[in-house]
Write an enzyme that holds these catalytic residues in place. Structure first.
Site, mmCIF file in Angstrom:
data_model
loop_
_atom_site.group_PDB
_atom_site.id
_atom_site.type_symbol
_atom_site.label_atom_id
_atom_site.label_comp_id
_atom_site.label_asym_id
_atom_site.label_seq_id
_atom_site.Cartn_x
_atom_site.Cartn_y
_atom_site.Cartn_z
ATOM 1 N N SER A 66 0.905 -1.262 0.010
ATOM 2 C CA SER A 66 -0.015 -0.043 -0.006
ATOM 3 C C SER A 66 0.782 1.442 -0.004
ATOM 4 C CB SER A 66 -0.969 0.079 1.291
ATOM 5 O OG SER A 66 -1.909 -0.964 1.127
ATOM 6 N N LYS A 69 0.439 3.465 -2.993
ATOM 7 C CA LYS A 69 -0.938 4.251 -3.279
ATOM 8 C C LYS A 69 -0.708 5.627 -3.445
ATOM 9 C CE LYS A 69 -3.788 0.973 -0.822
ATOM 10 N NZ LYS A 69 -4.436 0.414 0.311
ATOM 11 N N TYR A 191 -3.356 -3.295 -10.000
ATOM 12 C CA TYR A 191 -3.112 -2.863 -8.720
ATOM 13 C C TYR A 191 -2.408 -3.919 -7.985
ATOM 14 C CZ TYR A 191 -4.543 -2.327 -3.637
ATOM 15 O OH TYR A 191 -4.246 -2.056 -2.447
ATOM 16 N N TYR A 243 -5.158 5.046 7.367
ATOM 17 C CA TYR A 243 -6.450 4.341 7.672
ATOM 18 C C TYR A 243 -7.005 4.821 9.158
ATOM 19 C CZ TYR A 243 -4.020 1.450 4.177
ATOM 20 O OH TYR A 243 -3.301 1.098 3.321
#
Length: 449
Positions: A66, A69, A191, A243
């Site tokens: 991640s 991203k 992805y 998050y």
């Protein structure tokens, strides 16, 4: 032994402090990640001047996951602009886990580009043409941000493709609501591949530093993304990058950040530095346990919180010279063989961690190999915080321990030890003088050391 090693010392101390932390679990839902060495732990920092510092396993390879991203989001913003990207992906904190179904009730937009749903849409927004395939564009952006050509861990990619049903389900759900501009299978496969790109901790620090440096890589000078885009990405990292713990992270650590389930973690100090850690033991939110602890401690120790009042950047060091130059020596002493061995560095303004790092690096740069003495001129310095004071004293002490005769033009005694504090590392005491001329004369009067 250089003065700037004081920065490396801080990283090494954090490595020693947290290397024994055994809390957390390896990510086992992607089988190759469960094979990572649970003891691996690397830290790295890269300044806006391109100075690199590291400790531990900073050269160990692992996959981005991640942490990719923010950079793919930056690429989408660069190509399409904020308004167009905002039509497809929102920029609001979700308050939920990275793989949650975080979609707006009416529009179906994912909450932000840092959660999986938003990242899948962001990846899908990257143009795909025969001359410039979507993943080729993404890999190029990631590579330029790192400052070297990156590649894909094909084993991790294959495993993600085999076990990634939840991400495929997210893609189909988003498509059913409207905001997915390409086939769900194609979007998710790209992805998966971007998440499987391999990096080191030093690569991650360079990538974070590129965002902190307005989209320009601090070592290569490559303008990877426009400055407004870098600012927009850092804003989303600050509010959404961690998050459902983003608010607590910003409150306590105070830096835009992004974590990944392979154990990578980046943080950026705008116009100051890029930070990265790697350690694969994760907490329940999917963040590296050691990385979170180390960056939190480093932020507190070095005063890195974004909301602190920083020193002005860019003009800290005002002089780097040798004593035989008119600007560095009194007229009566020019031309002396002894005086030619004296180097001088002058600073100005308020000194914090970032400014002190620049000064230490300048001290190392100012001293040719044959130079036996260095003068640090602090007469135009208005303030020195506790972090900068400790770093400068340590750096000067390192030079002295290496046989360099050191002195400070410090009439305000800003480097004096505060009451109740002790010299760190057993380094020699800093010798202050009222002027640069007096300091240079003392340095030239005797042998180095």
């Amino acid at each position: 032994m250089g003065a700037a090693e004081a920065v490396t010392d801080a990283l090494r101390e954090l490595h020693r402090r947290f290397a024994g932390l055994r809390d957390g679990q390896l990510a086992d839902y992607i089988p190759p990640l469960a094979l990572a060495d649970p003891g691996a732990f690397g830290l790295a920092l890269i300044s806006m001047d391109g100075h690199r510092y590291s400790a531990g396993d900073a050269d160990a390879l692992f996959t981005l996951q991640s942490v990719s991203k923010p950079f793919v989001y930056a690429l989408a913003l660069s190509v399409l602009g904020l308004d167009e990207v905002g039509r497809w992906v929102n920029a609001e904190p979700s308050g939920e886990a990275f793989n949650a179904i975080s979609l707006e009730p009416v529009t179906g937009r994912p909450d932000n580009a840092m959660v999986n749903a938003g990242a899948i849409v962001t990846t899908a927004l990257i143009p795909d043409t025969p001359d410039a395939p979507r993943f080729g564009r993404i890999l190029d952006c990631l590579s330029r941000s790192a400052g070297r050509r990156l590649d894909v861990d094909e084993q991790v990619y294959a495993s993600e493709a085999l076990t990634g049903d939840r991400n495929r389900a997210l893609a189909y759900l988003i498509r059913s609501a409207g905001p997915l501009p390409v086939d769900p299978v194609a979007a998710v496969e790209t992805y998966f591949r971007q998440c499987a790109v391999r990096v080191t901790t030093l690569d991650l620090a360079a990538m974070a530093a590129t965002l902190a440096h307005g989209g320009v890589h601090p070592l290569t000078g490559d303008a990877v993304v426009p400055e407004p885009v870098a600012a927009q990405v850092l804003a989303v990292m600050a509010t959404c990058g961690m998050y459902d713990t983003s608010g607590d992270w910003l409150l306590r650590v105070g830096l835009p950040a992004k974590s990944g389930v392979s154990g990578g973690l980046i943080a950026a100090g705008p116009a100051r530095f890029g930070l990265a850690t790697y350690s694969p033991l994760l907490d329940p939110t999917g963040t590296s346990v050691r990385g979170r602890a180390a960056l939190g401690a480093l932020s507190e120790r070095l005063g890195l919180h974004l909301m602190h009042n920083p020193a002005l950047a860019g003009s800290t060091v005002t002089l780097v010279a040798t004593a035989d130059e008119p600007s560095a020596a009194p007229a009566g002493a020019r031309g002396s063989a002894g005086r030619e061995r004296v180097a001088a560095v002058a600073a100005q303004g308020a000194l914090d961690f970032t400014a002190a790092e620049r000064v230490l690096y300048a001290l190392d740069e100012a001293r040719p190999r044959e130079t036996g003495a260095v003068v640090l001129d602090l007469r135009r310095v208005t303030a020195v915080d506790t972090v900068a004071r400790a770093m400068l004293r340590s750096g000067l002490g390192r030079l002295a321990a290496d046989g360099v005769r050191t002195a400070v033009a410090d009439p305000a005694d800003r480097l004096a030890l505060l009451p109740g504090t002790a010299e760190q590392g057993g380094h020699p005491a800093v010798r202050p003088f009222a002027s640069r001329e007096e300091a240079a004369a003392w340095c030239a009067s005797g042998p180095a050391g």
